[in-house]
Write a protein that holds these residues in place. Sequence first.
Motif, PDB file in Angstrom:
ATOM      1  N   ALA A 115       3.897  -3.080  -5.368  1.00  0.00           N
ATOM      2  CA  ALA A 115       2.558  -3.248  -4.805  1.00  0.00           C
ATOM      3  C   ALA A 115       1.967  -4.600  -5.200  1.00  0.00           C
ATOM      4  O   ALA A 115       1.359  -5.293  -4.368  1.00  0.00           O
ATOM      5  N   ALA A 118       3.515  -7.340  -3.234  1.00  0.00           N
ATOM      6  CA  ALA A 118       3.102  -7.372  -1.828  1.00  0.00           C
ATOM      7  C   ALA A 118       1.660  -7.832  -1.657  1.00  0.00           C
ATOM      8  O   ALA A 118       1.248  -8.133  -0.532  1.00  0.00           O
ATOM      9  N   ILE A 157      -2.601  -0.448  -1.010  1.00  0.00           N
ATOM     10  CA  ILE A 157      -1.254  -0.764  -0.539  1.00  0.00           C
ATOM     11  C   ILE A 157      -0.396   0.481  -0.731  1.00  0.00           C
ATOM     12  O   ILE A 157      -0.382   1.071  -1.815  1.00  0.00           O
ATOM     13  N   ILE A 159       3.297   2.205  -0.776  1.00  0.00           N
ATOM     14  CA  ILE A 159       4.723   1.971  -0.968  1.00  0.00           C
ATOM     15  C   ILE A 159       5.473   3.266  -0.683  1.00  0.00           C
ATOM     16  O   ILE A 159       5.118   4.319  -1.222  1.00  0.00           O
ATOM     17  N   VAL A 166       6.938  -1.364   2.117  1.00  0.00           N
ATOM     18  CA  VAL A 166       5.475  -1.430   2.181  1.00  0.00           C
ATOM     19  C   VAL A 166       5.058  -0.788   3.500  1.00  0.00           C
ATOM     20  O   VAL A 166       5.291  -1.340   4.577  1.00  0.00           O
TER      21      VAL A 166
END
Length: 225
Positions: A115, A118, A157, A159, A166
């Motif tokens: 996370a 990303a 976010i 995952i 993602v």
Amino acid sequence: MAKLTPMQNLARWHIWLGWLVAIPLLLWIISGVFMTLRPIEDVRGGDLRREPAPFAPQVLIAPRLDAPATRVMLVPQGPRAVWAVTGADKVQSRYSADSGTLLGPVGVTEARVLAELAYAGSARLTAIRRFTADQAPLDLRRPRPSWQAAFEDGTHIYIDAETGEVLALRTKWWRAYDFMWGLHIMDPAGREDTSHPLLWLLGGLSLITSLFGTALLLRRRKAAR
């Protein structure tokens, strides 16, 4: 009691229908105005999502599959890449792109790392929580087991808990926009159905009310002349 003229009957119907559709009309206007306040790029948070790092394709090793698969996709995960494999039974798993061996599900520590890799913003990661596929949060919109990484600026976010992909990036503006979208289409629970009987009914009544009002306005303008 004196008999009402056709125009008086039309005015009465216009008033009663106006009371009936007043609330949905207000919701449509308020939600529509709200959804124009920010550019859609800001709502989606594209600037908060970091592009994956490049990797060398010549060192990739195909996954060692023991059963038929319907999808094999290469997924970057930080400095490495993995194979995300969907089997014929719809079960998803991941394999190392360095050795082709099966990897286990994504744990909390790895989910935190993925996370943060990303995320391109500067806010701090404050919480991480796992969801099963049948309890996926509304803003994910996908029935997948996932880790939700919550950042201090309101960004979420997601995952994938099985493949490490993602799945989504959702800003606080996205969630507010999504709520207003649900009101706009009269589907606040699912926020997906743009064609249902309640929307048809309220839309039709609103159209009829507008036509009645237009007829009354034109008749009054003609009478005034």
